[in-house]
Motif scaffolding. Structure first.
Motif, PDB file in Angstrom:
ATOM      1  N   LEU A   6      85.219  33.180  70.452  1.00  0.00           N
ATOM      2  CA  LEU A   6      86.391  32.961  70.907  1.00  0.00           C
ATOM      3  C   LEU A   6      86.490  31.160  71.220  1.00  0.00           C
ATOM      4  N   MET A   7      87.136  30.594  70.604  1.00  0.00           N
ATOM      5  CA  MET A   7      86.865  29.101  70.492  1.00  0.00           C
ATOM      6  C   MET A   7      88.216  28.250  70.869  1.00  0.00           C
ATOM      7  N   ASP A   8      87.965  27.111  71.764  1.00  0.00           N
ATOM      8  CA  ASP A   8      89.081  26.372  72.387  1.00  0.00           C
ATOM      9  C   ASP A   8      89.023  25.319  71.444  1.00  0.00           C
ATOM     10  N   ILE A   9      90.072  24.667  71.366  1.00  0.00           N
ATOM     11  CA  ILE A   9      90.150  23.432  70.280  1.00  0.00           C
ATOM     12  C   ILE A   9      89.727  22.031  71.309  1.00  0.00           C
ATOM     13  N   ARG A  10      90.350  21.630  72.209  1.00  0.00           N
ATOM     14  CA  ARG A  10      89.946  20.509  72.957  1.00  0.00           C
ATOM     15  C   ARG A  10      88.813  20.659  73.914  1.00  0.00           C
ATOM     16  N   MET A  11      87.719  20.001  73.448  1.00  0.00           N
ATOM     17  CA  MET A  11      86.408  20.148  74.498  1.00  0.00           C
ATOM     18  C   MET A  11      85.717  18.914  74.504  1.00  0.00           C
ATOM     19  N   PRO A  12      85.045  18.783  75.520  1.00  0.00           N
ATOM     20  CA  PRO A  12      84.395  17.485  75.415  1.00  0.00           C
ATOM     21  C   PRO A  12      83.502  17.460  74.416  1.00  0.00           C
ATOM     22  N   ARG A  13      82.792  16.205  73.953  1.00  0.00           N
ATOM     23  CA  ARG A  13      81.652  15.847  72.885  1.00  0.00           C
ATOM     24  C   ARG A  13      82.102  16.528  71.798  1.00  0.00           C
ATOM     25  N   VAL A  14      82.006  17.771  71.361  1.00  0.00           N
ATOM     26  CA  VAL A  14      82.277  18.358  70.261  1.00  0.00           C
ATOM     27  C   VAL A  14      83.298  19.283  70.328  1.00  0.00           C
ATOM     28  N   ALA A  58      92.155  24.593  61.694  1.00  0.00           N
ATOM     29  CA  ALA A  58      91.520  25.892  62.012  1.00  0.00           C
ATOM     30  C   ALA A  58      90.978  26.516  61.086  1.00  0.00           C
ATOM     31  N   LEU A  59      92.264  27.195  60.374  1.00  0.00           N
ATOM     32  CA  LEU A  59      92.333  27.970  59.386  1.00  0.00           C
ATOM     33  C   LEU A  59      91.554  27.575  58.128  1.00  0.00           C
ATOM     34  N   ARG A  60      91.711  26.575  57.751  1.00  0.00           N
ATOM     35  CA  ARG A  60      90.951  25.753  56.693  1.00  0.00           C
ATOM     36  C   ARG A  60      89.312  25.716  56.779  1.00  0.00           C
ATOM     37  N   ALA A  61      89.038  25.573  58.095  1.00  0.00           N
ATOM     38  CA  ALA A  61      87.542  25.322  58.393  1.00  0.00           C
ATOM     39  C   ALA A  61      87.029  26.808  58.560  1.00  0.00           C
ATOM     40  N   GLY A  62      87.737  27.841  58.431  1.00  0.00           N
ATOM     41  CA  GLY A  62      87.425  29.303  58.362  1.00  0.00           C
ATOM     42  C   GLY A  62      87.634  30.197  59.458  1.00  0.00           C
ATOM     43  N   ALA A  63      88.495  29.702  60.502  1.00  0.00           N
ATOM     44  CA  ALA A  63      88.753  30.586  61.436  1.00  0.00           C
ATOM     45  C   ALA A  63      89.399  31.926  61.218  1.00  0.00           C
ATOM     46  N   GLY A  64      88.935  32.961  61.620  1.00  0.00           N
ATOM     47  CA  GLY A  64      89.574  34.357  61.175  1.00  0.00           C
ATOM     48  C   GLY A  64      90.725  34.687  62.001  1.00  0.00           C
ATOM     49  N   GLY A  65      91.229  33.851  63.144  1.00  0.00           N
ATOM     50  CA  GLY A  65      92.170  33.943  63.785  1.00  0.00           C
ATOM     51  C   GLY A  65      92.513  32.821  64.716  1.00  0.00           C
ATOM     52  N   PHE A  66      93.889  32.723  64.919  1.00  0.00           N
ATOM     53  CA  PHE A  66      94.231  31.477  65.827  1.00  0.00           C
ATOM     54  C   PHE A  66      95.484  32.329  66.945  1.00  0.00           C
ATOM     55  N   VAL A  83      93.844  37.611  62.032  1.00  0.00           N
ATOM     56  CA  VAL A  83      94.779  37.863  63.295  1.00  0.00           C
ATOM     57  C   VAL A  83      95.408  36.382  63.417  1.00  0.00           C
ATOM     58  N   LEU A  84      96.691  36.380  63.701  1.00  0.00           N
ATOM     59  CA  LEU A  84      97.539  35.106  63.886  1.00  0.00           C
ATOM     60  C   LEU A  84      98.555  35.458  65.004  1.00  0.00           C
ATOM     61  N   SER A  85      98.693  34.636  65.690  1.00  0.00           N
ATOM     62  CA  SER A  85     100.005  34.899  66.842  1.00  0.00           C
ATOM     63  C   SER A  85     101.225  34.582  66.002  1.00  0.00           C
ATOM     64  N   LEU A 117      91.295  30.296  70.114  1.00  0.00           N
ATOM     65  CA  LEU A 117      92.216  30.755  71.358  1.00  0.00           C
ATOM     66  C   LEU A 117      92.653  29.395  72.189  1.00  0.00           C
ATOM     67  N   THR A 118      93.814  29.014  71.983  1.00  0.00           N
ATOM     68  CA  THR A 118      93.857  27.735  72.494  1.00  0.00           C
ATOM     69  C   THR A 118      95.647  27.601  72.968  1.00  0.00           C
ATOM     70  N   THR A 119      95.793  26.571  73.755  1.00  0.00           N
ATOM     71  CA  THR A 119      97.138  26.131  74.125  1.00  0.00           C
ATOM     72  C   THR A 119      98.028  25.450  73.249  1.00  0.00           C
ATOM     73  N   PHE A 120      97.287  24.852  72.094  1.00  0.00           N
ATOM     74  CA  PHE A 120      97.926  23.862  71.346  1.00  0.00           C
ATOM     75  C   PHE A 120      98.047  24.475  70.008  1.00  0.00           C
TER      76      PHE A 120
END
Length: 196
Positions: free
Chosen positions: A34-42, A75-83, A106-108, A63-66
């Motif tokens: 489960l990956m958030d989008i906005r995080m420090p460093r990377v 995210a999807l083009r990078a290969g995420a299997g869900g958003f 899976v997509l919301s 899994l994000t608020t954005f």
């Protein structure tokens, strides 16, 4: 707490940013992240790209608020299997983890709406031409399987619809991913929708 309460899901690590997510993946080899989008460093999008480029890549659910179009598409083009958005009910998050672990996408609902709008935008003409050219290189059967993936069908549904065994469908999906240089079913579906 939510994940630890699910009997069939084991939390192996938690990271504070994308760099840590990559390092923890090396240490623990999780099946799903489960990956958030906005995080420090990377940020989570860069981490998703790095992780999905690996030979034995974990499945990733952003899994994000954005829910901005750029984030969803990257995210999807990078290969995420869900958003999923963080307001997704806990039961749906658990279902999404299980679904993505089985190779499905899976997509919301809000993200699905944005993707539909994206396909309808004026810049879609260039994407459409590229997608059609890429799909034209497939065999007729591969295009049928790709179209079914684009309609959100599971392997079992595709097998029933096209009268083939589930292992044959899985083999076709694997060939599609290799031929089209894609990472997962979501990217196949995006390509099919871009071509429409």
């Amino acid at each position: 707490m939510l994940l630890r309460g699910a009997g069939d899901i084991e939390v192996v690590a938690e990271g504070a940013d994308g760099a840590e997510a990559v390092a923890l993946t090396d240490a623990h080899a999780p099946d799903v992240i489960l990956m958030d989008i906005r995080m420090p460093r990377v940020d989570g999008l860069v981490a998703t790209e790095r992780l999905r480029a690996r030979a034995r890549a974990p499945q990733i659910i952003v899994l994000t608020t954005f829910d901005a179009d750029d984030y969803v598409l990257r995210a999807l083009r990078a290969g995420a299997g869900g958003f999923l958005l963080k307001d997704t009910p806990p039961r749906e998050v658990l279902r999404a983890i299980r679904t993505v672990a089985n190779g499905e996408a899976v997509l919301s609902p809000a993200v699905t709406r944005r993707l539909i709008d994206h396909v309808a935008d004026p810049a879609a003409a260039a994407r459409r031409a590229d997608a059609r050219a890429r799909l034209a290189r497939l065999t007729d059967r591969e295009r049928e399987v790709a179209a079914a993936v684009g309609r959100g069908r599971s392997n079992a549904e595709i097998a029933a619809e096209l009268r083939m065994g589930v292992p044959t469908v899985k083999a076709h999906v694997s060939r599609l991913l290799a031929k089209l240089a894609l990472n997962n079913r979501v990217q196949i579906a995006l390509l099919v929708h871009d071509a429409a």
